[in-house]
Design a protein around this motif. Structure first.
Motif, PDB file in Angstrom:
ATOM      1  N   PRO A  88       0.829  -1.209   0.000  1.00  0.00           N
ATOM      2  CA  PRO A  88       0.000   0.000   0.000  1.00  0.00           C
ATOM      3  C   PRO A  88       0.859   1.251   0.000  1.00  0.00           C
ATOM      4  CG  PRO A  88       0.038  -0.980   2.178  1.00  0.00           C
ATOM      5  CD  PRO A  88       0.752  -1.944   1.273  1.00  0.00           C
ATOM      6  N   ASP A  89       0.326   2.328  -0.586  1.00  0.00           N
ATOM      7  CA  ASP A  89       1.051   3.600  -0.605  1.00  0.00           C
ATOM      8  C   ASP A  89       1.226   4.137   0.805  1.00  0.00           C
ATOM      9  OD1 ASP A  89       1.078   3.475  -3.377  1.00  0.00           O
ATOM     10  OD2 ASP A  89      -0.818   4.552  -3.554  1.00  0.00           O
ATOM     11  N   GLN A  90       0.207   3.966   1.638  1.00  0.00           N
ATOM     12  CA  GLN A  90       0.247   4.435   3.020  1.00  0.00           C
ATOM     13  C   GLN A  90      -0.740   3.616   3.841  1.00  0.00           C
ATOM     14  OE1 GLN A  90      -1.111   8.441   3.555  1.00  0.00           O
ATOM     15  NE2 GLN A  90      -0.452   8.584   5.690  1.00  0.00           N
ATOM     16  N   VAL A  91      -0.334   3.155   5.007  1.00  0.00           N
ATOM     17  CA  VAL A  91      -1.237   2.414   5.885  1.00  0.00           C
ATOM     18  C   VAL A  91      -1.908   3.412   6.818  1.00  0.00           C
ATOM     19  CG1 VAL A  91      -1.432   0.646   7.667  1.00  0.00           C
ATOM     20  CG2 VAL A  91       0.162   0.321   5.761  1.00  0.00           C
ATOM     21  N   ILE A  92      -3.222   3.569   6.653  1.00  0.00           N
ATOM     22  CA  ILE A  92      -3.988   4.509   7.470  1.00  0.00           C
ATOM     23  C   ILE A  92      -4.712   3.791   8.598  1.00  0.00           C
ATOM     24  CG2 ILE A  92      -5.920   6.142   7.458  1.00  0.00           C
ATOM     25  CD1 ILE A  92      -5.097   6.908   4.627  1.00  0.00           C
ATOM     26  N   ASP A  93      -5.315   2.640   8.307  1.00  0.00           N
ATOM     27  CA  ASP A  93      -6.077   1.894   9.305  1.00  0.00           C
ATOM     28  C   ASP A  93      -6.133   0.436   8.874  1.00  0.00           C
ATOM     29  OD1 ASP A  93      -7.963   0.790  11.056  1.00  0.00           O
ATOM     30  OD2 ASP A  93      -9.153   2.616  11.125  1.00  0.00           O
ATOM     31  N   THR A  94      -5.633  -0.473   9.716  1.00  0.00           N
ATOM     32  CA  THR A  94      -5.563  -1.887   9.342  1.00  0.00           C
ATOM     33  C   THR A  94      -6.880  -2.627   9.528  1.00  0.00           C
ATOM     34  OG1 THR A  94      -4.785  -2.436  11.569  1.00  0.00           O
ATOM     35  CG2 THR A  94      -3.104  -2.035   9.887  1.00  0.00           C
ATOM     36  N   VAL A  95      -7.842  -2.021  10.240  1.00  0.00           N
ATOM     37  CA  VAL A  95      -9.117  -2.694  10.473  1.00  0.00           C
ATOM     38  C   VAL A  95      -9.855  -2.883   9.149  1.00  0.00           C
ATOM     39  CG1 VAL A  95     -11.362  -2.562  11.620  1.00  0.00           C
ATOM     40  CG2 VAL A  95      -9.303  -1.779  12.807  1.00  0.00           C
ATOM     41  N   GLY A  96     -10.362  -4.079   8.927  1.00  0.00           N
ATOM     42  CA  GLY A  96     -11.097  -4.364   7.699  1.00  0.00           C
ATOM     43  C   GLY A  96     -10.256  -4.971   6.602  1.00  0.00           C
ATOM     44  N   ALA A  97      -8.938  -5.074   6.815  1.00  0.00           N
ATOM     45  CA  ALA A  97      -8.074  -5.643   5.775  1.00  0.00           C
ATOM     46  C   ALA A  97      -8.440  -7.100   5.499  1.00  0.00           C
ATOM     47  CB  ALA A  97      -6.614  -5.535   6.185  1.00  0.00           C
ATOM     48  N   GLY A  98      -8.673  -7.872   6.572  1.00  0.00           N
ATOM     49  CA  GLY A  98      -9.048  -9.268   6.394  1.00  0.00           C
ATOM     50  C   GLY A  98     -10.390  -9.426   5.715  1.00  0.00           C
ATOM     51  N   ASP A  99     -11.313  -8.504   5.998  1.00  0.00           N
ATOM     52  CA  ASP A  99     -12.620  -8.546   5.343  1.00  0.00           C
ATOM     53  C   ASP A  99     -12.480  -8.221   3.859  1.00  0.00           C
ATOM     54  OD1 ASP A  99     -13.762  -9.038   7.854  1.00  0.00           O
ATOM     55  OD2 ASP A  99     -13.994  -6.898   8.260  1.00  0.00           O
ATOM     56  N   GLY A 100     -11.604  -7.253   3.552  1.00  0.00           N
ATOM     57  CA  GLY A 100     -11.338  -6.945   2.154  1.00  0.00           C
ATOM     58  C   GLY A 100     -10.732  -8.134   1.423  1.00  0.00           C
ATOM     59  N   PHE A 101      -9.830  -8.828   2.103  1.00  0.00           N
ATOM     60  CA  PHE A 101      -9.232 -10.030   1.529  1.00  0.00           C
ATOM     61  C   PHE A 101     -10.321 -11.048   1.213  1.00  0.00           C
ATOM     62  CE2 PHE A 101      -7.339 -14.231   1.823  1.00  0.00           C
ATOM     63  CZ  PHE A 101      -6.198 -14.104   1.031  1.00  0.00           C
ATOM     64  N   ALA A 102     -11.235 -11.256   2.156  1.00  0.00           N
ATOM     65  CA  ALA A 102     -12.327 -12.215   1.943  1.00  0.00           C
ATOM     66  C   ALA A 102     -13.182 -11.818   0.748  1.00  0.00           C
ATOM     67  CB  ALA A 102     -13.179 -12.312   3.205  1.00  0.00           C
ATOM     68  N   VAL A 103     -13.450 -10.526   0.609  1.00  0.00           N
ATOM     69  CA  VAL A 103     -14.242 -10.039  -0.526  1.00  0.00           C
ATOM     70  C   VAL A 103     -13.593 -10.447  -1.850  1.00  0.00           C
ATOM     71  CG1 VAL A 103     -14.936  -7.950  -1.781  1.00  0.00           C
ATOM     72  CG2 VAL A 103     -15.313  -8.118   0.689  1.00  0.00           C
ATOM     73  N   GLY A 104     -12.285 -10.231  -1.954  1.00  0.00           N
ATOM     74  CA  GLY A 104     -11.588 -10.552  -3.189  1.00  0.00           C
ATOM     75  C   GLY A 104     -11.585 -12.040  -3.496  1.00  0.00           C
ATOM     76  N   VAL A 105     -11.313 -12.852  -2.479  1.00  0.00           N
ATOM     77  CA  VAL A 105     -11.249 -14.301  -2.691  1.00  0.00           C
ATOM     78  C   VAL A 105     -12.629 -14.861  -3.018  1.00  0.00           C
ATOM     79  CG1 VAL A 105     -10.701 -16.525  -1.650  1.00  0.00           C
ATOM     80  CG2 VAL A 105      -9.206 -14.565  -1.238  1.00  0.00           C
ATOM     81  N   ILE A 106     -13.640 -14.475  -2.241  1.00  0.00           N
ATOM     82  CA  ILE A 106     -14.981 -15.032  -2.440  1.00  0.00           C
ATOM     83  C   ILE A 106     -15.562 -14.620  -3.787  1.00  0.00           C
ATOM     84  CG2 ILE A 106     -17.367 -15.001  -1.584  1.00  0.00           C
ATOM     85  CD1 ILE A 106     -16.118 -14.575   1.249  1.00  0.00           C
ATOM     86  N   SER A 107     -15.453 -13.345  -4.127  1.00  0.00           N
ATOM     87  CA  SER A 107     -16.012 -12.890  -5.409  1.00  0.00           C
ATOM     88  C   SER A 107     -15.335 -13.596  -6.584  1.00  0.00           C
ATOM     89  CB  SER A 107     -15.876 -11.370  -5.543  1.00  0.00           C
ATOM     90  OG  SER A 107     -14.520 -10.963  -5.496  1.00  0.00           O
ATOM     91  N   SER A 108     -14.021 -13.748  -6.516  1.00  0.00           N
ATOM     92  CA  SER A 108     -13.295 -14.436  -7.587  1.00  0.00           C
ATOM     93  C   SER A 108     -13.660 -15.917  -7.627  1.00  0.00           C
ATOM     94  CB  SER A 108     -11.786 -14.275  -7.385  1.00  0.00           C
ATOM     95  OG  SER A 108     -11.407 -12.915  -7.412  1.00  0.00           O
ATOM     96  N   PHE A 109     -13.806 -16.519  -6.456  1.00  0.00           N
ATOM     97  CA  PHE A 109     -14.207 -17.920  -6.346  1.00  0.00           C
ATOM     98  C   PHE A 109     -15.551 -18.136  -7.034  1.00  0.00           C
ATOM     99  CE2 PHE A 109     -16.616 -21.116  -3.900  1.00  0.00           C
ATOM    100  CZ  PHE A 109     -15.781 -22.221  -3.990  1.00  0.00           C
ATOM    101  N   LEU A 110     -16.497 -17.236  -6.796  1.00  0.00           N
ATOM    102  CA  LEU A 110     -17.825 -17.369  -7.388  1.00  0.00           C
ATOM    103  C   LEU A 110     -17.817 -17.109  -8.893  1.00  0.00           C
ATOM    104  CD1 LEU A 110     -20.007 -15.682  -4.620  1.00  0.00           C
ATOM    105  CD2 LEU A 110     -19.805 -18.109  -5.145  1.00  0.00           C
TER     106      LEU A 110
END
Length: 327
Positions: free
Chosen positions: A250-272
């Motif tokens: 990332p260009d700059q880390v502002i807030d790490t909360v939600g990173a794992g949820d974002g990861f899940a979004v990418g994996v699940i959407s691609s999986f589907l």
């Protein structure tokens, strides 16, 4: 016919996050937003043009009405949400930091969502979705929520629908670590796609090596396991293939909360969408990186166009495999 691509359930909350950096107790002004692991994932998947339904209970109060409005703004289906006149909507407050993790305090005990029970389970609604995403959080809230989780996962499994599961360990919500480990593993074994962080997987198995952890869960019948390695990327393993996928910087880390949820979004959407698991993990890494560059729990969740632009930019950089020291 499936009218939904994904259905999920859990506890969405109203979040008040500090507008200026500093300890939480010194904050004097806050902004309001929607929060909650499952709602983060629901909104993120919806932004990628997939149809998502959310099931929960909220208080019949201003917070509950705000959450429904926020979900509908994100085009998440809300007909699976009911309102309680006897329990209130949960909330949290979060500090603002310039680096590292923010302070977070929850006010969710005896919330409306914690009363989600078998009386709220609709076979018809769940059967409308082709995929279920679940986390370990609801089972930590109450016995009734745990029964709801088990029922939903077993029902979707019986219908032959795919299931993803993110442990989202919250030790403070459980009475003890053994109960947490036993319960979360019981749920993980019901999934097809398991998405733990490395430290979570180490807690759940007592193992340290990603290869050994993956073998453990594959032996329990899980088809695909993806282990998040933070900024370094992720390790995936199926019955046929395995590999490391380098994380995006990332260009700059502002807030790490939600990173794992974002990861899940990418994996699940691609999986589907039927993409190979390596591509799915790459997409997960990309959205995780986008998320940490934003202040809110889901502000960094991209739409399809911004995701493709970010990934195309990153493809110009060297994206070789992770060094062997991680193996």
């Amino acid at each position: 016919m499936n009218t939904l691509d994904v259905v999920t359930f859990g506890e969405p909350m109203v979040m008040f996050y500090a507008n200026h950096p500093g300890p939480l107790h010194t904050a004097t002004s806050f902004s309001r937003a929607l929060a909650g692991a499952e709602s983060n994932v629901a909104c993120g998947i919806s932004r990628l043009d997939l149809r998502v339904g959310y099931v929960t209970k909220l208080g019949n109060d201003s917070f509950g009405k705000f959450i429904i409005q926020a979900l509908e703004h994100e085009q998440v289906h809300t007909k699976g949400i009911s309102l309680s006149d006897t329990h209130s909507t949960g909330m949290l407050v979060k500090s603002k930091v310039l680096e590292g993790d923010p302070e977070v305090e929850y006010f969710r005990k005896n919330s409306a969502a914690s009363t989600l029970s078998m009386n709220d389970f609709s076979e018809t609604y769940f059967s409308e979705a082709r995929h279920l995403h679940a986390t370990g959080i609801p089972s930590a809230l109450s016995r009734d929520c745990h029964h709801f989780t088990l029922t939903a996962m077993n029902y979707m499994k019986k219908l032959g629908k795919s299931i993803s599961f993110d442990p989202n360990l919250r030790p403070g919500l459980w009475k003890d670590e053994k109960t947490m480990i036993d319960t979360v593993n019981q749920l993980a074994y019901l999934s097809d796609l398991f998405l733990p962080g490395l430290s979570e997987a180490q807690t759940l198995t007592g193992l340290s090596n990603p290869h050994e952890i993956a073998e453990f869960y594959l032996s329990k019948g899980i088809q695909t396991i993806v282990i998040k390695l933070g900024p370094e990327g992720a390790f995936y393993k199926t019955g046929q293939e395995e590999g490391y996928v380098l994380g995006f910087k990332p260009d700059q880390v502002i807030d790490t909360v939600g990173a794992g949820d974002g990861f899940a979004v990418g994996v699940i959407s691609s999986f589907l969408e039927g993409k190979p698991i390596g591509e799915a993990v790459t997409c997960g890494n990309a959205i995780g990186a986008l998320q940490v560059m934003s202040p809110g729990d889901m502000d960094g969740m991209p739409n399809r166009e911004s995701l493709e632009q970010f990934m195309q930019m990153q493809q110009k950089k060297d994206r070789s495999e992770l060094p062997t020291r991680l193996s």
